[in-house]
Scaffold this motif. Structure first.
Motif, PDB file in Angstrom:
ATOM      1  N   LYS A 155       0.882  -1.219  -0.226  1.00 45.77           N
ATOM      2  CA  LYS A 155       0.022   0.073   0.005  1.00 45.77           C
ATOM      3  C   LYS A 155       0.960   1.440  -0.101  1.00 45.77           C
ATOM      4  O   LYS A 155       0.592   2.283  -0.373  1.00 45.77           O
ATOM      5  CB  LYS A 155      -0.918   0.215   1.030  1.00 45.77           C
ATOM      6  N   VAL A 156       2.010   1.266   0.770  1.00 45.16           N
ATOM      7  CA  VAL A 156       2.992   2.271   0.828  1.00 45.16           C
ATOM      8  C   VAL A 156       3.500   2.490  -0.623  1.00 45.16           C
ATOM      9  O   VAL A 156       3.733   3.699  -0.969  1.00 45.16           O
ATOM     10  CB  VAL A 156       3.654   2.383   1.882  1.00 45.16           C
ATOM     11  N   ALA A 157       4.294   1.592  -0.854  1.00 44.01           N
ATOM     12  CA  ALA A 157       5.223   1.469  -2.040  1.00 44.01           C
ATOM     13  C   ALA A 157       4.747   1.470  -3.450  1.00 44.01           C
ATOM     14  O   ALA A 157       5.352   1.866  -4.580  1.00 44.01           O
ATOM     15  CB  ALA A 157       6.033   0.295  -1.942  1.00 44.01           C
ATOM     16  N   SER A 158       3.385   0.907  -3.826  1.00 42.87           N
ATOM     17  CA  SER A 158       2.772   0.927  -4.967  1.00 42.87           C
ATOM     18  C   SER A 158       2.590   2.160  -5.612  1.00 42.87           C
ATOM     19  O   SER A 158       2.226   3.211  -5.147  1.00 42.87           O
ATOM     20  CB  SER A 158       1.336   0.472  -4.888  1.00 42.87           C
ATOM     21  N   PRO A 159       3.161   2.492  -6.844  1.00 45.29           N
ATOM     22  CA  PRO A 159       3.219   3.591  -7.516  1.00 45.29           C
ATOM     23  C   PRO A 159       1.921   4.226  -7.764  1.00 45.29           C
ATOM     24  O   PRO A 159       1.646   5.504  -7.835  1.00 45.29           O
ATOM     25  CB  PRO A 159       3.682   3.285  -8.840  1.00 45.29           C
ATOM     26  N   GLN A 160       0.939   3.232  -7.933  1.00 46.62           N
ATOM     27  CA  GLN A 160      -0.465   3.616  -7.999  1.00 46.62           C
ATOM     28  C   GLN A 160      -1.377   3.233  -6.685  1.00 46.62           C
ATOM     29  O   GLN A 160      -1.441   2.176  -6.672  1.00 46.62           O
ATOM     30  CB  GLN A 160      -1.067   3.146  -9.375  1.00 46.62           C
TER      31      GLN A 160
ATOM     32  N   ALA B 197       5.260  11.310  -1.582  1.00 39.70           N
ATOM     33  CA  ALA B 197       5.108  11.689  -3.014  1.00 39.70           C
ATOM     34  C   ALA B 197       5.819  13.148  -3.028  1.00 39.70           C
ATOM     35  O   ALA B 197       6.389  13.390  -3.903  1.00 39.70           O
ATOM     36  CB  ALA B 197       3.548  11.808  -3.256  1.00 39.70           C
ATOM     37  N   GLN B 198       5.778  14.095  -1.812  1.00 39.58           N
ATOM     38  CA  GLN B 198       6.337  15.423  -1.793  1.00 39.58           C
ATOM     39  C   GLN B 198       7.924  15.083  -1.773  1.00 39.58           C
ATOM     40  O   GLN B 198       8.439  15.978  -2.308  1.00 39.58           O
ATOM     41  CB  GLN B 198       5.764  16.232  -0.655  1.00 39.58           C
ATOM     42  N   ALA B 199       8.465  13.863  -1.208  1.00 42.62           N
ATOM     43  CA  ALA B 199       9.734  13.756  -1.201  1.00 42.62           C
ATOM     44  C   ALA B 199      10.307  13.117  -2.303  1.00 42.62           C
ATOM     45  O   ALA B 199      11.220  12.687  -2.423  1.00 42.62           O
ATOM     46  CB  ALA B 199       9.909  13.038  -0.146  1.00 42.62           C
ATOM     47  N   GLY B 200       9.497  12.982  -3.333  1.00 43.32           N
ATOM     48  CA  GLY B 200      10.028  12.247  -4.687  1.00 43.32           C
ATOM     49  C   GLY B 200       9.900  10.893  -4.826  1.00 43.32           C
ATOM     50  O   GLY B 200      10.594  10.156  -5.685  1.00 43.32           O
ATOM     51  N   PHE B 201       9.430  10.352  -3.656  1.00 43.01           N
ATOM     52  CA  PHE B 201       9.628   8.725  -3.740  1.00 43.01           C
ATOM     53  C   PHE B 201       8.835   7.881  -4.963  1.00 43.01           C
ATOM     54  O   PHE B 201       9.516   7.251  -5.530  1.00 43.01           O
ATOM     55  CB  PHE B 201       8.700   8.119  -2.496  1.00 43.01           C
ATOM     56  N   TYR B 202       7.860   8.362  -5.508  1.00 41.36           N
ATOM     57  CA  TYR B 202       6.893   7.651  -6.426  1.00 41.36           C
ATOM     58  C   TYR B 202       7.684   7.766  -7.841  1.00 41.36           C
ATOM     59  O   TYR B 202       7.301   7.184  -8.954  1.00 41.36           O
ATOM     60  CB  TYR B 202       5.548   7.995  -6.348  1.00 41.36           C
ATOM     61  N   GLY B 203       8.551   8.795  -7.937  1.00 39.55           N
ATOM     62  CA  GLY B 203       9.092   8.997  -9.316  1.00 39.55           C
ATOM     63  C   GLY B 203      10.583   8.409  -9.157  1.00 39.55           C
ATOM     64  O   GLY B 203      11.422   8.614 -10.117  1.00 39.55           O
ATOM     65  N   GLY B 204      10.965   7.702  -8.103  1.00 37.40           N
ATOM     66  CA  GLY B 204      12.414   7.469  -8.060  1.00 37.40           C
ATOM     67  C   GLY B 204      12.412   5.891  -7.213  1.00 37.40           C
ATOM     68  O   GLY B 204      11.690   4.832  -7.947  1.00 37.40           O
ATOM     69  N   VAL B 205      13.460   5.533  -6.584  1.00 33.51           N
ATOM     70  CA  VAL B 205      13.602   4.303  -6.370  1.00 33.51           C
ATOM     71  C   VAL B 205      12.849   3.680  -5.056  1.00 33.51           C
ATOM     72  O   VAL B 205      12.431   4.606  -4.236  1.00 33.51           O
ATOM     73  CB  VAL B 205      15.217   3.993  -5.844  1.00 33.51           C
ATOM     74  N   ALA B 206      12.369   2.593  -4.840  1.00 27.60           N
ATOM     75  CA  ALA B 206      11.387   2.038  -4.114  1.00 27.60           C
ATOM     76  C   ALA B 206      12.400   1.803  -2.973  1.00 27.60           C
ATOM     77  O   ALA B 206      13.506   1.895  -2.914  1.00 27.60           O
ATOM     78  CB  ALA B 206      10.830   0.650  -4.560  1.00 27.60           C
ATOM     79  N   PHE B 207      11.783   0.920  -1.918  1.00 27.04           N
ATOM     80  CA  PHE B 207      12.239   0.860  -0.613  1.00 27.04           C
ATOM     81  C   PHE B 207      13.326  -0.479  -0.815  1.00 27.04           C
ATOM     82  O   PHE B 207      13.285  -1.137  -1.448  1.00 27.04           O
ATOM     83  CB  PHE B 207      11.438   0.232   0.458  1.00 27.04           C
TER      84      PHE B 207
END
Length: 131
Positions: free
Chosen positions: A26-31, A121-131
């Motif tokens: 739920k946290v890591a999914s791009p969508q 999202a504000q920190a750029g997670f979903y456009g970058g590398v996952a956990f």
């Protein structure tokens, strides 16, 4: 190394691990609405569970969860900012850290997951590398 299947991990373990894996997805999914498909097909292609008290790679995100686990990282140099609406969750975008309560539905409700997703999202997670 072959990435494990979320279904295999859940089947080989307990309902406890199902909850942890679901929350990770739920946290890591791009969508946001596609977390089940992400869990079943892509989760462990983009994430890993580590049990050592050390950050593994530069350039990837680390989710450190649970009070006891957070204590193992007490000397970690970071500037994680507590979320304004939730003092138990903090994010350090520069260091790529998420600090949160233990990944259990009682600790991380859907409302808290939404707050985490917004901060990531504000920190750029979903456009970058996952956990």
């Amino acid at each position: 190394m072959h990435a494990p299947s979320a279904g295999e991990i859940v089947a080989a373990n307990s309902n406890h691990w199902r909850k942890i894996i679901n929350l990770l997805a739920k946290v890591a999914s791009p969508q946001e609405d596609d977390w089940r498909r992400f869990r079943d097909s892509d989760l462990f292609e983009h994430t890993a569970l580590c049990f050592e008290p050390a950050l593994k790679e530069e350039g990837c995100w680390h989710w450190i969860a649970g009070q006891a686990n957070l204590q193992r990282f007490v000397s970690l140099d970071h500037h994680a900012a507590v979320l304004p609406e939730d003092a138990e969750i903090a994010v350090d975008g520069a260091r790529r850290l998420l600090l949160s309560p233990y990944p259990d539905y009682r600790q991380l409700s859907n409302q808290r997951v939404a707050r985490i997703r917004e901060a990531l999202a504000q920190a750029g997670f979903y456009g970058g590398v996952a956990f």
